[in-house]
Design an enzyme around this catalytic site. Sequence first.
Site, PDB file in Angstrom:
ATOM      1  N   LYS A  12     -72.233 -16.322 -83.515  1.00  0.00           N
ATOM      2  CA  LYS A  12     -71.148 -17.178 -84.019  1.00  0.00           C
ATOM      3  C   LYS A  12     -71.467 -17.793 -85.369  1.00  0.00           C
ATOM      4  CE  LYS A  12     -68.410 -18.348 -80.044  1.00  0.00           C
ATOM      5  NZ  LYS A  12     -67.838 -19.384 -79.191  1.00  0.00           N
ATOM      6  N   LYS A  31     -67.179  -6.951 -77.887  1.00  0.00           N
ATOM      7  CA  LYS A  31     -66.510  -7.655 -76.783  1.00  0.00           C
ATOM      8  C   LYS A  31     -65.056  -7.978 -77.141  1.00  0.00           C
ATOM      9  CE  LYS A  31     -67.102 -12.132 -76.040  1.00  0.00           C
ATOM     10  NZ  LYS A  31     -67.623 -13.469 -75.761  1.00  0.00           N
ATOM     11  N   LYS A  49     -60.996 -13.757 -77.861  1.00  0.00           N
ATOM     12  CA  LYS A  49     -59.795 -14.470 -78.299  1.00  0.00           C
ATOM     13  C   LYS A  49     -59.878 -14.851 -79.770  1.00  0.00           C
ATOM     14  CE  LYS A  49     -60.914 -18.067 -74.827  1.00  0.00           C
ATOM     15  NZ  LYS A  49     -62.242 -18.562 -75.204  1.00  0.00           N
TER      16      LYS A  49
HETATM   17  P1  TYM Z   1     -65.243 -18.404 -73.191  1.00  0.00           P
HETATM   18  O1  TYM Z   1     -64.136 -19.373 -73.421  1.00  0.00           O
HETATM   19  O2  TYM Z   1     -65.762 -17.618 -74.338  1.00  0.00           O
HETATM   20  O3  TYM Z   1     -64.833 -17.364 -72.101  1.00  0.00           O
HETATM   21  C1  TYM Z   1     -64.348 -17.778 -70.839  1.00  0.00           C
HETATM   22  C2  TYM Z   1     -64.796 -16.846 -69.749  1.00  0.00           C
HETATM   23  O4  TYM Z   1     -64.321 -15.522 -69.985  1.00  0.00           O
HETATM   24  C3  TYM Z   1     -65.412 -14.614 -69.968  1.00  0.00           C
HETATM   25  N1  TYM Z   1     -65.150 -13.579 -70.966  1.00  0.00           N
HETATM   26  C4  TYM Z   1     -65.206 -12.263 -70.721  1.00  0.00           C
HETATM   27  N2  TYM Z   1     -65.502 -11.580 -69.608  1.00  0.00           N
HETATM   28  C5  TYM Z   1     -65.470 -10.231 -69.687  1.00  0.00           C
HETATM   29  N3  TYM Z   1     -65.145  -9.550 -70.822  1.00  0.00           N
HETATM   30  C6  TYM Z   1     -64.848 -10.212 -71.955  1.00  0.00           C
HETATM   31  N4  TYM Z   1     -64.517  -9.569 -73.053  1.00  0.00           N
HETATM   32  C7  TYM Z   1     -64.874 -11.639 -71.942  1.00  0.00           C
HETATM   33  N5  TYM Z   1     -64.622 -12.602 -72.869  1.00  0.00           N
HETATM   34  C8  TYM Z   1     -64.813 -13.774 -72.255  1.00  0.00           C
HETATM   35  C9  TYM Z   1     -66.638 -15.449 -70.333  1.00  0.00           C
HETATM   36  O5  TYM Z   1     -67.818 -14.846 -69.865  1.00  0.00           O
HETATM   37  C10 TYM Z   1     -66.327 -16.741 -69.630  1.00  0.00           C
HETATM   38  O6  TYM Z   1     -66.675 -16.671 -68.262  1.00  0.00           O
HETATM   39  N6  TYM Z   1     -69.362 -21.083 -72.817  1.00  0.00           N
HETATM   40  C11 TYM Z   1     -68.208 -20.667 -72.065  1.00  0.00           C
HETATM   41  C12 TYM Z   1     -67.374 -21.799 -71.515  1.00  0.00           C
HETATM   42  C13 TYM Z   1     -68.139 -22.805 -70.723  1.00  0.00           C
HETATM   43  C14 TYM Z   1     -68.618 -22.650 -69.391  1.00  0.00           C
HETATM   44  C15 TYM Z   1     -69.246 -23.892 -69.060  1.00  0.00           C
HETATM   45  C16 TYM Z   1     -68.578 -21.620 -68.481  1.00  0.00           C
HETATM   46  C17 TYM Z   1     -68.485 -24.049 -71.131  1.00  0.00           C
HETATM   47  N7  TYM Z   1     -69.155 -24.712 -70.120  1.00  0.00           N
HETATM   48  C18 TYM Z   1     -69.844 -24.064 -67.822  1.00  0.00           C
HETATM   49  C19 TYM Z   1     -69.176 -21.808 -67.241  1.00  0.00           C
HETATM   50  C20 TYM Z   1     -69.805 -23.030 -66.922  1.00  0.00           C
HETATM   51  C21 TYM Z   1     -67.341 -19.847 -72.996  1.00  0.00           C
HETATM   52  O7  TYM Z   1     -67.408 -19.941 -74.187  1.00  0.00           O
HETATM   53  O8  TYM Z   1     -66.432 -19.126 -72.415  1.00  0.00           O
END
Ligand code: TYM
Length: 328
Positions: free
Chosen positions: A111, A194, A197
């Site tokens: 990032k 990947k 969004k």
């Molecule tokens: P974020 O917002 O990037 O993504 C949310 C969730 O979606 C999953 N994900 C994917 N899974 C499969 N293929 C993809 N292309 C893909 N893109 C996203 C991510 O693995 C995630 O589960 N750091 C986290 C948010 C967070 C969090 C937490 C999660 C903050 N605190 C505590 C669990 C527990 C994040 O940026 O997710």
Amino acid sequence: MTIFSGIQPTGNITIGNYLGAIKNWVEMQKTENGCIFCIVDSHAITVPQDPNILKEAILTTLAAYIASGIDAEKSIVYNQSKVHQHTELAWIFNCITPIGWLNRMTQFKDKAGKNKEKASAGLYTYPVLMAADILLFHADKVPVGEDQKQHVELARDIAGAFNRRFDVEYFSMPEFITNKTTTRIMSLRDGTKKMSKSDPSDMSRINLTDDNDTISKKIRKATTDSIEGIYFDEEQRPEVSNLINIYAAFTGKSIAAIVEHFTSKQNNEFKQELIDIIIAEIQPIREKIIKLRQHDDHLKEILGKNAEKAGLLAEKTIQEVRDLVGFL
Ligand code: TYM
């Protein structure tokens, strides 16, 4: 059992988020009462956000959770910034986390890119806040996509560091859980990246709010290769393999069964079936999101009520942590 997970309210929620996380949450919620699904807005501001767009995204993310089947009465669903204990615990964890551990985090490297010196300190300590989210509720399981595995492992390391520092067995080890069929959905334009969004190209992803024509266009235009037939080979055919993976994640069918089904069929037949499968599941979700967003006051009320519930649980932990740390 306590289950905790979250999504950042940035950009559009994609089928990557849906298949990698939300669909799994809905399954877990069927049998578990202790589910907490957060909208992690404090994480979102680790990179610049337009305040008005952020507010909209928080409400749309909540609508997407509910439209996908998350029950805001049974599970706790709220936005992170409403429960200040997240950031309080994160500060304490910042003080016990060695910088060397953060330097290993691949998401920060991705990032921050070449501009590491200009990235915010918040982006750097992002995984510490994530550890605080998970440990604040003593979560046993964290259902996320494969890309979050390193962060959940860090949360375990931080739990251990805290216990050692204060010579207690206070935090237990949260477990990383991922979808059985799919762990990683890739970009529709480049099968080695990947689906995200934040990708500048909207054609690289399918959003939960895309209409049927858009879904159809994006799959038809999805990059494939010139090799004959449909078969799975992530090394040689990453794009086709990704489409097979998406098919598998939506239907629950095995890769072998899908490949068998398409042995003598053409690429366009495969894509048309995939389009139909995606639309069958996403269209009702999109329609519910639109309906829910017509009642923003109701959505805000849900966030408020659930934040109160989360706040009670969080306060208990923070009181105990304050005492262990030596705060009066
Ligand atoms: P974020 O917002 O990037 O993504 C949310 C969730 O979606 C999953 N994900 C994917 N899974 C499969 N293929 C993809 N292309 C893909 N893109 C996203 C991510 O693995 C995630 O589960 N750091 C986290 C948010 C967070 C969090 C937490 C999660 C903050 N605190 C505590 C669990 C527990 C994040 O940026 O997710």
